[in-house]
Design a protein around this motif. Structure first.
Motif, mmCIF file in Angstrom:
data_model
loop_
_atom_site.group_PDB
_atom_site.id
_atom_site.type_symbol
_atom_site.label_atom_id
_atom_site.label_comp_id
_atom_site.label_asym_id
_atom_site.label_seq_id
_atom_site.Cartn_x
_atom_site.Cartn_y
_atom_site.Cartn_z
ATOM 1 N N PHE A 30 0.766 -1.239 0.000
ATOM 2 C CA PHE A 30 0.000 0.000 0.000
ATOM 3 C C PHE A 30 0.800 1.294 0.000
ATOM 4 C CE2 PHE A 30 -2.911 -3.030 2.163
ATOM 5 C CZ PHE A 30 -3.776 -3.167 1.095
ATOM 6 N N THR B 231 2.717 2.825 -2.167
ATOM 7 C CA THR B 231 2.522 3.639 -3.369
ATOM 8 C C THR B 231 1.061 4.039 -3.542
ATOM 9 O OG1 THR B 231 2.481 1.607 -4.680
ATOM 10 C CG2 THR B 231 4.562 2.820 -4.611
ATOM 11 N N SER B 232 0.147 3.225 -3.046
ATOM 12 C CA SER B 232 -1.269 3.610 -3.078
ATOM 13 C C SER B 232 -1.500 4.833 -2.204
ATOM 14 C CB SER B 232 -2.150 2.459 -2.591
ATOM 15 O OG SER B 232 -2.123 1.392 -3.496
ATOM 16 N N LEU C 49 -0.317 7.918 -4.006
ATOM 17 C CA LEU C 49 -1.249 8.302 -5.063
ATOM 18 C C LEU C 49 -2.521 8.930 -4.494
ATOM 19 C CD1 LEU C 49 -2.062 8.299 -8.055
ATOM 20 C CD2 LEU C 49 -2.873 5.956 -7.744
ATOM 21 N N VAL C 50 -3.130 8.289 -3.519
ATOM 22 C CA VAL C 50 -4.399 8.758 -2.968
ATOM 23 C C VAL C 50 -4.233 10.068 -2.198
ATOM 24 C CG1 VAL C 50 -6.235 8.181 -1.316
ATOM 25 C CG2 VAL C 50 -5.435 6.477 -2.942
ATOM 26 N N ALA D 283 -6.818 6.942 -8.263
ATOM 27 C CA ALA D 283 -6.875 7.207 -6.826
ATOM 28 C C ALA D 283 -8.297 7.166 -6.281
ATOM 29 C CB ALA D 283 -6.260 8.576 -6.529
ATOM 30 N N LEU E 260 -8.969 2.044 -6.333
ATOM 31 C CA LEU E 260 -8.154 1.707 -5.167
ATOM 32 C C LEU E 260 -8.531 0.345 -4.595
ATOM 33 C CD1 LEU E 260 -6.162 2.484 -2.854
ATOM 34 C CD2 LEU E 260 -8.132 3.558 -1.726
ATOM 35 N N HIS F 155 -6.794 -3.428 -6.025
ATOM 36 C CA HIS F 155 -6.053 -4.310 -5.119
ATOM 37 C C HIS F 155 -6.688 -5.696 -5.039
ATOM 38 C CE1 HIS F 155 -2.688 -2.088 -3.495
ATOM 39 N NE2 HIS F 155 -3.448 -1.011 -3.494
ATOM 40 N N HIS G 135 -5.452 0.496 -11.074
ATOM 41 C CA HIS G 135 -4.745 1.141 -9.964
ATOM 42 C C HIS G 135 -3.305 0.639 -10.013
ATOM 43 C CE1 HIS G 135 -4.364 3.066 -6.047
ATOM 44 N NE2 HIS G 135 -3.766 1.972 -5.610
ATOM 45 N N PRO H 233 -0.449 0.963 -8.474
ATOM 46 C CA PRO H 233 0.257 0.396 -7.323
ATOM 47 C C PRO H 233 -0.167 -1.030 -6.968
ATOM 48 C CG PRO H 233 -0.348 2.656 -6.863
ATOM 49 C CD PRO H 233 -1.036 2.279 -8.148
ATOM 50 N N ALA H 234 -1.374 -1.434 -7.364
ATOM 51 C CA ALA H 234 -1.848 -2.786 -7.051
ATOM 52 C C ALA H 234 -1.109 -3.858 -7.827
ATOM 53 C CB ALA H 234 -3.349 -2.888 -7.326
ATOM 54 N N VAL I 154 -6.839 -2.130 2.399
ATOM 55 C CA VAL I 154 -7.364 -1.197 1.400
ATOM 56 C C VAL I 154 -8.636 -0.512 1.906
ATOM 57 C CG1 VAL I 154 -8.795 -2.729 -0.025
ATOM 58 C CG2 VAL I 154 -7.514 -0.874 -1.083
#
Length: 161
Positions: free
Chosen positions: A45, A47-48, A51-52, A61, A66, A70, A109, A111-112, A137
């Motif tokens: 998570f 990098t998520s 981004l978010v 995002a 998101l 994931h 997404h 990063p997932a 998540v």
């Protein structure tokens, strides 16, 4: 002041607020990884969060991407792992399958994309889908919602047209 750049005071404040929110989220994620018994390196998570928190208006995002990204990516990883076993080539293929599945389900997404790589290369158990992926998540989405609404005063999720 020249080192900061030419951004407005508002952009500087927004960046500071996003950075603080991300630091709090990553710290919480690290604490949860210890509590769940998974090393932080397999919690997908960081990098998520970037981004978010940093680009909350971006399509990847948004909550659908998101959360869905994931889950879809993790499921793709488990599907490939079940079919092939934990091989390096299979980990690479799982990332490709995850990208295809995210595009197909409109949950893209970026990063997932690490989840299927971690799942296949680490030969992870199905419990990884529930904790840390699903729980993490959902917590991240709840944190982002609260942070953007009540602290940074930025709309999240992005208003739909």
């Amino acid at each position: 002041m020249a080192l900061i750049g030419r951004g407005s005071r508002r952009e500087l404040v927004a960046g500071t607020v996003a950075g603080i929110g991300a630091a709090i989220a990553v710290g919480t994620m690290e604490w949860c990884s210890v509590a769940a018994g998974y090393p932080l390196a397999v919690i997908p998570f960081a990098t998520s969060i970037v981004l978010v928190m940093g680009s909350p208006e971006a399509a990847p995002a948004q909550p659908r991407a998101l959360i869905g990204g994931h889950l879809v990516s993790a499921l793709a990883g488990f599907a490939v792992l079940c079919l092939t076993g934990p091989h390096a080539w299979a980990a690479a293929a799982a990332v490709g399958v995850a990208i295809f599945a995210m595009v197909l389900t409109d949950t893209f997404h970026p990063p997932a994309g690490i989840s299927p790589l971690l799942i296949v290369s680490g030969n992870l158990q199905w419990s990884f889908l529930l904790a840390p992926v699903l729980a993490g998540v959902l917590l991240l989405a709840a944190f982002a919602y609260g942070w953007h609404r009540w602290v940074s005063r930025r709309p999240w999720p992005r208003p739909t047209l």
